[in-house]
Design a protein around this motif. Structure first.
Motif, PDB file in Angstrom:
ATOM      1  N   LEU A   1     -36.969  10.349  17.821  1.00 42.33           N
ATOM      2  CA  LEU A   1     -36.517   8.915  17.773  1.00 42.33           C
ATOM      3  C   LEU A   1     -35.002   9.037  17.098  1.00 42.33           C
ATOM      4  CD1 LEU A   1     -38.003   6.457  18.331  1.00 42.33           C
ATOM      5  CD2 LEU A   1     -38.493   6.291  15.701  1.00 42.33           C
TER       6      LEU A   1
ATOM      7  N   PHE B   1     -42.123   9.855  17.916  1.00 44.91           N
ATOM      8  CA  PHE B   1     -41.538   9.592  16.993  1.00 44.91           C
ATOM      9  C   PHE B   1     -40.500  10.749  16.555  1.00 44.91           C
ATOM     10  CE2 PHE B   1     -45.175   6.991  16.557  1.00 44.91           C
ATOM     11  CZ  PHE B   1     -44.608   5.781  16.012  1.00 44.91           C
ATOM     12  N   ARG B   2     -40.982  12.061  16.701  1.00 43.30           N
ATOM     13  CA  ARG B   2     -39.934  13.079  16.372  1.00 43.30           C
ATOM     14  C   ARG B   2     -38.725  13.017  17.019  1.00 43.30           C
ATOM     15  NH1 ARG B   2     -43.718  18.391  14.837  1.00 43.30           N
ATOM     16  NH2 ARG B   2     -41.595  18.926  14.224  1.00 43.30           N
TER      17      ARG B   2
ATOM     18  N   VAL C   1     -30.927   5.112  14.686  1.00 50.56           N
ATOM     19  CA  VAL C   1     -31.780   5.398  13.344  1.00 50.56           C
ATOM     20  C   VAL C   1     -31.025   6.191  12.369  1.00 50.56           C
ATOM     21  CG1 VAL C   1     -33.885   6.400  12.366  1.00 50.56           C
ATOM     22  CG2 VAL C   1     -33.841   5.483  14.707  1.00 50.56           C
TER      23      VAL C   1
END
Lengths: 309, 170
Positions: A263, A260-261, A130
């Motif tokens: 990711l 999500f944190r 990401v």
């Protein structure tokens, strides 16, 4: 008083400045209308921006990600004792599940052997990093450093370690933009289990997306697993998304399984195209219930006898 | 000739800082619905250059920066750009007196600018999606953008020696 922002100055340059300003304003309105209607003509512009910005974002973000990792390491070190305790509890709990999984695996292998079933792997996986984040207020999307060159296709499902988190919407040569399941534009057909209840998971920019159009709302209970259902053909069937979390004001909310944190790396699920049926064979069901496969007329094998005659 | 070079250099500087600001807004530190929204650095840079180089930061430049911001951040193309343009047109008369005022006043001017920009983007995004978008994240991101402005403004003014010595960088 004149609007300087649309151009000022004297004589000719004033007219040119004003003209350019008005053109820019009208172009903004036109692009907004095209963007609001999801016009495909903007897609190439998006892809160009993605290809230019993704490598720069990766480069600029590297020191910031390093600092974030260092801060996380320090924080984890400070929480070492409590983490240790939590991990010991998890080991005990997971050991029980391991026994169950091993038993089911053996049973599954036996049943497959009895039926002589050989399953080809349906999916390939690509791991990507990401590199970019939309920022949050209006859109919840991420940018990853894998694109068309790595075999990613539009609509490819993206997972963290365990659960689906979104799908690819814009595809560049070496980068892709992924809309998260929590984004306000996200709509995913899902299946609730146990119970086989069909529904639509709708993102609304909150941490817990909601379920709508439930096929059997009366049977929804907290803790049911939410899986992708393959209705619409975008998401493969059976990928975990989360669990039913709460029912507030007749709205069923889902807690996503993905963290999500944390990711940083994601897994892209690529459906294998070599498994699709590409011949034109026709399956005929006879009146006695039996089946036979008829080859199409245009194949060489069928043409050969005719040519001999 | 010298004036042309100076103008070209300033143009490149404005474009480069704007692009860098958008990229920094795009860096993924925390992702997803529970993460804290990043400030929109692009808006800060647009306001900064509107005050210090109003001859460059005009409608065509705002168009470019807004479009790049929308495309890179993955927003609805045109929503951020149009809101930036409308906000600058509406606040155009406020800007000339702010140029010579102290930082506190410029910060207050920026509050109006950021409020208007985020408000308009919220309206345009809600209209495009045919549903009211949540306001809490808009307030948080707008608030963070507002809070970060003095730091960026002072840092850029120091770095570019704006208003510090007779020999200005621009």
């Amino acid at each position: 008083m004149t609007y300087r922002i649309l151009g000022n100055g004297n004589g000719f340059w004033r007219i040119v400045g004003r003209g350019l300003g008005v053109i820019a304003l009208l172009a903004s309105v036109a692009i907004y209308i095209l963007g609001a209607t999801s016009d495909p003509r903007l897609q190439s512009l998006r892809e160009l921006a993605l290809d230019i910005s993704a490598p720069v974002t990766e480069f600029v973000g590297a020191p910031m990600r390093f600092m974030r990792r260092a801060a996380n390491d320090v924080s984890e070190f400070l929480d070492l004792a409590s983490n240790n305790k939590q991990l010991r509890e998890d080991i005990v709990r997971l050991s029980r599940w391991r026994e169950v999984a091993l038993r089911l695996e053996a049973e599954n292998a036996q049943l497959r052997a009895l039926n002589k079933v050989t399953l080809a792997p349906r999916f390939d996986y690509i791991t990507a990093q990401v590199v970019g984040n939309s920022g949050g207020a209006f859109t919840q999307s991420i940018t990853i450093n894998a694109g068309r060159a790595q075999g990613v296709r539009p609509g490819t499902v993206v997972m963290d370690g365990t659960a689906a988190i979104g799908r690819v919407v814009t595809l560049g040569q070496n980068a892709a933009q992924v809309v998260l399941v929590t984004d306000a534009s996200s709509r995913i057909p899902v299946l609730l289990q146990p119970g086989d209840i069909r529904a639509l998971l709708i993102g609304d920019s909150t941490a817990r997306p909601k379920l709508q159009f439930l096929s059997n709302p009366g049977k929804v209970t907290k803790g049911q697993r939410v899986l992708t259902s393959n209705h619409g053909g975008v998401f493969p069937k059976g990928l975990p998304l989360g669990t039913v979390d709460a029912l507030v004001d007749n709205v069923v909310r889902v807690a996503p399984s993905a963290d999500f944190r944390q990711l940083e790396f994601v897994r892209l699920v690529i459906e294998r195209v070599d498994l699709t049926i590409d011949s034109d064979a026709i399956l005929i069901v006879r009146s006695d219930g039996g089946v036979e496969q008829e080859k199409p007329d245009n194949t060489e094998e069928d043409d050969a006898p005719e040519s001999r005659e | 000739m010298k004036a042309l070079w100076a103008f070209t250099w300033a143009l490149v500087l404005v474009l480069a800082t704007s692009f860098l600001a958008i990229i920094v807004s795009h860096v993924a530190l925390e992702v997803g619905p529970v993460s804290t929204p990043w400030p929109k650095f692009g808006i800060i840079i647009v306001f900064f250059w509107m005050l210090h180089r109003p001859d460059i930061m005009k409608a065509p430049m705002i168009f470019l920066v807004g479009l790049a911001q929308d495309l890179i951040l993955g927003n609805i193309p045109g929503a951020g750009m149009l809101s930036l343009m409308i906000a600058t047109i509406l606040l155009d008369r406020m800007l000339p007196p702010l140029r010579t005022m102290p930082l506190v006043w410029r910060w207050l001017g920026f509050a109006a600018f950021v409020g208007l920009t985020f408000g308009l983007e919220w309206v345009l995004t809600s209209a495009a999606r045919l549903s009211m978008q949540p306001l809490d994240l808009v307030f948080v991101q707008g608030g963070m953008t507002f809070l970060v402005y003095p730091v960026i403004s002072v840092a850029l003014r120091q770095f570019l020696r704006i208003g510090r010595t007779q020999r200005r960088a621009l």
